[in-house]
Motif scaffolding. Structure first.
Motif, PDB file in Angstrom:
ATOM      1  N   ILE A  25    -106.398  52.512   3.957  1.00  0.00           N
ATOM      2  CA  ILE A  25    -105.520  53.841   4.739  1.00  0.00           C
ATOM      3  C   ILE A  25    -106.777  54.119   5.748  1.00  0.00           C
ATOM      4  N   LYS A  26    -106.265  54.030   6.928  1.00  0.00           N
ATOM      5  CA  LYS A  26    -106.923  54.451   8.242  1.00  0.00           C
ATOM      6  C   LYS A  26    -106.281  55.581   8.896  1.00  0.00           C
ATOM      7  N   ILE A  27    -106.910  56.804   8.897  1.00  0.00           N
ATOM      8  CA  ILE A  27    -106.324  58.045   9.312  1.00  0.00           C
ATOM      9  C   ILE A  27    -106.942  58.461  10.691  1.00  0.00           C
ATOM     10  N   LYS A  28    -105.911  58.673  11.691  1.00  0.00           N
ATOM     11  CA  LYS A  28    -106.703  59.047  13.058  1.00  0.00           C
ATOM     12  C   LYS A  28    -106.975  60.580  12.966  1.00  0.00           C
ATOM     13  N   ILE A  29    -107.795  60.843  13.401  1.00  0.00           N
ATOM     14  CA  ILE A  29    -108.525  62.566  13.570  1.00  0.00           C
ATOM     15  C   ILE A  29    -108.651  62.657  14.917  1.00  0.00           C
ATOM     16  N   LEU A  50    -118.173  50.833  14.586  1.00  0.00           N
ATOM     17  CA  LEU A  50    -117.780  50.920  16.066  1.00  0.00           C
ATOM     18  C   LEU A  50    -116.715  50.030  16.591  1.00  0.00           C
ATOM     19  N   ASP A  51    -115.886  50.458  17.381  1.00  0.00           N
ATOM     20  CA  ASP A  51    -114.582  49.891  18.011  1.00  0.00           C
ATOM     21  C   ASP A  51    -114.788  49.883  19.534  1.00  0.00           C
ATOM     22  N   GLU A  52    -114.579  50.774  20.229  1.00  0.00           N
ATOM     23  CA  GLU A  52    -114.396  50.765  21.678  1.00  0.00           C
ATOM     24  C   GLU A  52    -116.012  50.574  22.201  1.00  0.00           C
ATOM     25  N   ALA A  89    -111.620  57.059   8.396  1.00  0.00           N
ATOM     26  CA  ALA A  89    -111.233  57.901   9.592  1.00  0.00           C
ATOM     27  C   ALA A  89    -111.482  57.030  11.009  1.00  0.00           C
ATOM     28  N   ASP A  90    -110.551  57.331  11.784  1.00  0.00           N
ATOM     29  CA  ASP A  90    -110.781  56.880  13.260  1.00  0.00           C
ATOM     30  C   ASP A  90    -110.618  57.767  14.126  1.00  0.00           C
ATOM     31  N   ALA A  91    -111.473  58.262  15.164  1.00  0.00           N
ATOM     32  CA  ALA A  91    -111.702  59.472  15.825  1.00  0.00           C
ATOM     33  C   ALA A  91    -111.537  59.018  17.293  1.00  0.00           C
ATOM     34  N   ASN A  92    -111.426  57.836  17.619  1.00  0.00           N
ATOM     35  CA  ASN A  92    -111.259  57.410  19.040  1.00  0.00           C
ATOM     36  C   ASN A  92    -112.185  58.247  19.923  1.00  0.00           C
ATOM     37  N   SER A  93    -113.404  58.357  19.649  1.00  0.00           N
ATOM     38  CA  SER A  93    -114.188  58.838  20.534  1.00  0.00           C
ATOM     39  C   SER A  93    -114.199  60.614  20.834  1.00  0.00           C
ATOM     40  N   GLY A 133     -99.880  38.256  18.859  1.00  0.00           N
ATOM     41  CA  GLY A 133    -101.160  39.041  18.916  1.00  0.00           C
ATOM     42  C   GLY A 133    -101.914  39.014  17.342  1.00  0.00           C
ATOM     43  N   ARG A 134    -100.699  39.316  16.710  1.00  0.00           N
ATOM     44  CA  ARG A 134    -101.022  39.673  15.086  1.00  0.00           C
ATOM     45  C   ARG A 134    -101.214  38.271  14.462  1.00  0.00           C
ATOM     46  N   ALA A 135    -100.828  37.172  15.019  1.00  0.00           N
ATOM     47  CA  ALA A 135    -101.165  35.878  14.467  1.00  0.00           C
ATOM     48  C   ALA A 135    -102.395  35.381  14.769  1.00  0.00           C
ATOM     49  N   ILE A 191    -113.566  44.391  14.744  1.00  0.00           N
ATOM     50  CA  ILE A 191    -113.772  43.361  15.836  1.00  0.00           C
ATOM     51  C   ILE A 191    -112.420  43.187  16.384  1.00  0.00           C
ATOM     52  N   LYS A 192    -111.896  43.342  17.820  1.00  0.00           N
ATOM     53  CA  LYS A 192    -110.672  43.333  18.220  1.00  0.00           C
ATOM     54  C   LYS A 192    -110.736  42.035  19.090  1.00  0.00           C
ATOM     55  N   ILE A 193    -110.104  41.013  18.965  1.00  0.00           N
ATOM     56  CA  ILE A 193    -110.121  39.801  19.793  1.00  0.00           C
ATOM     57  C   ILE A 193    -110.058  40.289  21.519  1.00  0.00           C
ATOM     58  N   ILE A 228    -103.723  50.070   7.007  1.00  0.00           N
ATOM     59  CA  ILE A 228    -102.712  50.344   7.772  1.00  0.00           C
ATOM     60  C   ILE A 228    -103.297  51.586   8.840  1.00  0.00           C
ATOM     61  N   SER A 229    -102.950  51.848   9.791  1.00  0.00           N
ATOM     62  CA  SER A 229    -103.566  52.686  10.564  1.00  0.00           C
ATOM     63  C   SER A 229    -102.215  53.885  10.895  1.00  0.00           C
ATOM     64  N   ILE A 230    -102.822  55.244  10.876  1.00  0.00           N
ATOM     65  CA  ILE A 230    -101.536  56.074  10.515  1.00  0.00           C
ATOM     66  C   ILE A 230    -102.041  57.241  11.921  1.00  0.00           C
ATOM     67  N   ARG A 282     -94.071  47.024  10.945  1.00  0.00           N
ATOM     68  CA  ARG A 282     -94.803  48.402  10.895  1.00  0.00           C
ATOM     69  C   ARG A 282     -94.336  49.081  12.433  1.00  0.00           C
ATOM     70  N   TYR A 283     -94.361  48.163  13.382  1.00  0.00           N
ATOM     71  CA  TYR A 283     -94.072  49.006  14.513  1.00  0.00           C
ATOM     72  C   TYR A 283     -92.875  48.581  15.184  1.00  0.00           C
ATOM     73  N   TRP A 284     -92.130  47.373  14.977  1.00  0.00           N
ATOM     74  CA  TRP A 284     -91.135  46.766  15.694  1.00  0.00           C
ATOM     75  C   TRP A 284     -89.936  46.649  14.814  1.00  0.00           C
ATOM     76  N   GLY A 314    -109.378  44.726  13.820  1.00  0.00           N
ATOM     77  CA  GLY A 314    -108.515  46.018  14.401  1.00  0.00           C
ATOM     78  C   GLY A 314    -107.312  45.691  15.168  1.00  0.00           C
ATOM     79  N   GLY A 315    -106.450  46.516  15.292  1.00  0.00           N
ATOM     80  CA  GLY A 315    -105.390  45.937  16.018  1.00  0.00           C
ATOM     81  C   GLY A 315    -104.902  46.974  17.131  1.00  0.00           C
ATOM     82  N   MET A 316    -103.947  46.355  18.008  1.00  0.00           N
ATOM     83  CA  MET A 316    -103.834  47.233  19.194  1.00  0.00           C
ATOM     84  C   MET A 316    -102.017  47.271  19.465  1.00  0.00           C
ATOM     85  N   PHE A 317    -101.451  47.498  18.462  1.00  0.00           N
ATOM     86  CA  PHE A 317     -99.918  47.285  18.364  1.00  0.00           C
ATOM     87  C   PHE A 317     -99.371  46.142  19.033  1.00  0.00           C
ATOM     88  N   GLU A 318    -100.151  45.145  18.451  1.00  0.00           N
ATOM     89  CA  GLU A 318     -99.586  43.634  19.092  1.00  0.00           C
ATOM     90  C   GLU A 318     -98.072  43.484  18.620  1.00  0.00           C
TER      91      GLU A 318
HETATM   92  O1  LIG Z   1    -102.321  47.907  15.559  1.00  0.00           O
HETATM   93  C1  LIG Z   1    -102.561  48.566  14.738  1.00  0.00           C
HETATM   94  O2  LIG Z   1    -102.081  48.668  13.808  1.00  0.00           O
HETATM   95  C2  LIG Z   1    -103.838  49.533  14.814  1.00  0.00           C
HETATM   96  C3  LIG Z   1    -103.651  50.511  15.844  1.00  0.00           C
HETATM   97  C4  LIG Z   1    -104.969  51.426  16.317  1.00  0.00           C
HETATM   98  O3  LIG Z   1    -105.727  51.943  15.228  1.00  0.00           O
HETATM   99  C5  LIG Z   1    -105.123  51.366  17.541  1.00  0.00           C
HETATM  100  C6  LIG Z   1    -104.125  51.289  18.425  1.00  0.00           C
HETATM  101  C7  LIG Z   1    -104.439  51.304  20.008  1.00  0.00           C
HETATM  102  C8  LIG Z   1    -105.750  51.556  20.399  1.00  0.00           C
HETATM  103  C9  LIG Z   1    -106.749  51.918  19.567  1.00  0.00           C
HETATM  104  C10 LIG Z   1    -106.429  51.794  18.210  1.00  0.00           C
HETATM  105  C11 LIG Z   1    -107.793  51.981  17.157  1.00  0.00           C
HETATM  106  O4  LIG Z   1    -107.973  51.123  16.446  1.00  0.00           O
HETATM  107  O5  LIG Z   1    -108.864  52.769  17.736  1.00  0.00           O
END
Ligand SMILES: O=C(O)CCC(=O)c1ccccc1C(=O)O
Ligand SMILES: [Mg+2]
Length: 369
Positions: A160-164, A237-239, A187-191, A297-299, A261-263, A134-136, A321-323, A289-293
């Motif tokens: 447990i993924k924590i955004k920082i 690495l993500d982005e 932890a995920d810093a998103n750059s 997208g989740r499937a 890996i995000k498709i 889960i991404s928090i 989780r989101y919907w 990874g996920g992008m709030f699909e």
């Molecule tokens: O969809 C999810 O549950 C993960 C969401 C997430 O962490 C994320 C959502 C949008 C943009 C970037 C990221 C990321 O993984 O960096």
């Protein structure tokens, strides 16, 4: 592959709660869905671009433009025998991975349905269930974060993924680690940081984190290789990774020890599989990874996660989780053990709730192929 029509549809969806990362806050989304049909089956894909260019240079608008004006014309003139042909067919279109990825996924789903196979089987998947993380998002304080983690750990989430971000980083992670000494935490810093923050990362290096995701610039693999050489904690690495070639160079430079890996980010399922295989050859574990699909997208994410080297729990949280209401039925659910079942039905193995999708559709356009 027989394809008769391609439909672009956007749906408006409101997330259960605003989600904050170091890039910004997401609470409502206009999501671009791609539907391809041969007259009998329908393949579904989801473009992960946002409506604005702050996380990625791609947007819903740019994706619609690229699909309408460049991808569809190329598909019309092509003879596609297998969905792995799509990646090379679209290669002359530079970048625009998220636009390509949505179309690619829809065509892979259609192909699997035409073959009466699950998408997982067509991709070479070997798992019947996948572990879920889960991404928090960034929270108002550490107490709130710890309360949420306690709930999620009890629900069975395996990572447990924590955004920082600067100011919500080491001290927060240190208190979380003290509260949960045995939990798999990343932890995920998103750059949000630079190599000037090296001392901060050396402090984080004492917390036994599973990984630190995308700590540095979104388009970098050089500084990440210097950071990885300076700390024991795996850099993920993500982005920075948009293609097989990006992954190859990052591995060669030692920029990371795992890849998210995000498709959609890498342009589709074939490229995602190629990166998966490259990482497996280099003993580098990967995760999805996920992008709030939506559930579509989740499937796709669950299907790709069934490949053997997706050995780290992904950001593949269930629909709830989101919907409040997902666009598929049944919705994706998670077991108490923190796993999601890999569908065995044809294609992505979920059914679109057409009545609900129609009720939230904002834009709709169909193209004959
Ligand atoms: O969809 C999810 O549950 C993960 C969401 C997430 O962490 C994320 C959502 C949008 C943009 C970037 C990221 C990321 O993984 O960096
Ligand atoms: Mg990330």
């Amino acid at each position: 592959m027989k394809i008769t029509d391609l439909t672009l549809r956007t749906v408006d969806m409101t997330m259960k709660f605003p989600f904050e990362t170091s890039v910004g806050i997401t609470d409502t989304r206009e999501i671009l869905l791609i539907e391809v049909t041969d007259g009998e089956y329908v393949g579904y894909g989801e473009c992960v671009a946002d409506i604005d260019p702050y996380y990625s240079e791609e947007t819903v608008e740019t994706a619609i433009h690229i699909i309408k004006d460049f991808i569809i014309p190329r598909l019309k003139g092509a003879s596609i025998q297998h969905p792995s042909d799509i990646s090379s067919l679209l290669a002359p279109i530079r970048r625009h991975q998220m636009a390509k990825g949505g179309v690619d996924c829809a065509l892979w789903d259609l192909y699997a349905k035409q073959q009466a196979k699950s998408l997982s089987e067509v991709l070479g998947g070997t798992k019947t269930e996948v572990p879920v993380g889960i991404s928090i998002g960034i929270q108002k304080d550490v107490e709130t974060l710890i309360e949420k983690i306690n709930v999620y750990v009890n629900e069975g989430y395996q990572k447990i993924k924590i955004k920082i971000k600067p100011g919500f980083d080491y001290e927060i992670l240190k208190q979380v680690r003290e509260a949960f000494p045995a939990v798999s935490i990343m932890a995920d810093a998103n750059s949000a940081f630079t190599l000037q923050d090296l001392e901060l990362f050396k402090k984080m290096d004492t917390l036994n984190l599973l990984m630190i995701e995308q700590p540095l610039a979104h388009d970098d693999i050089v500084d990440h290789s210097k950071l990885q050489a300076a700390i024991q904690t795996p850099v993920c690495l993500d982005e920075s990774i948009h293609s097989f070639e990006d992954a190859r160079k990052a591995i060669e430079l030692g920029s990371c020890k795992t890849i998210n890996i995000k498709i959609g980010r890498v342009g589709g399922l074939f490229e995602a599989k190629q990166i998966h295989d490259l990482c497996a050859e280099n003993n580098i574990p990967v995760w999805c990874g996920g992008m709030f699909e939506t559930g579509i997208g989740r499937a796709h994410n669950v299907a790709i996660s069934s490949l053997h080297n997706f050995s780290i729990p992904g950001d593949t949280a269930p629909s709830a989780r989101y919907w409040d209401k997902d666009i598929i039925e049944p919705e994706i659910t998670m077991s108490e053990a923190g796993t999601v079942a890999v569908p065995t039905e044809q294609g992505i193995g979920v059914t679109v709730d057409q009545t609900h999708v129609d009720s939230i559709t904002k834009r709709l356009e169909t193209f004959s192929m």
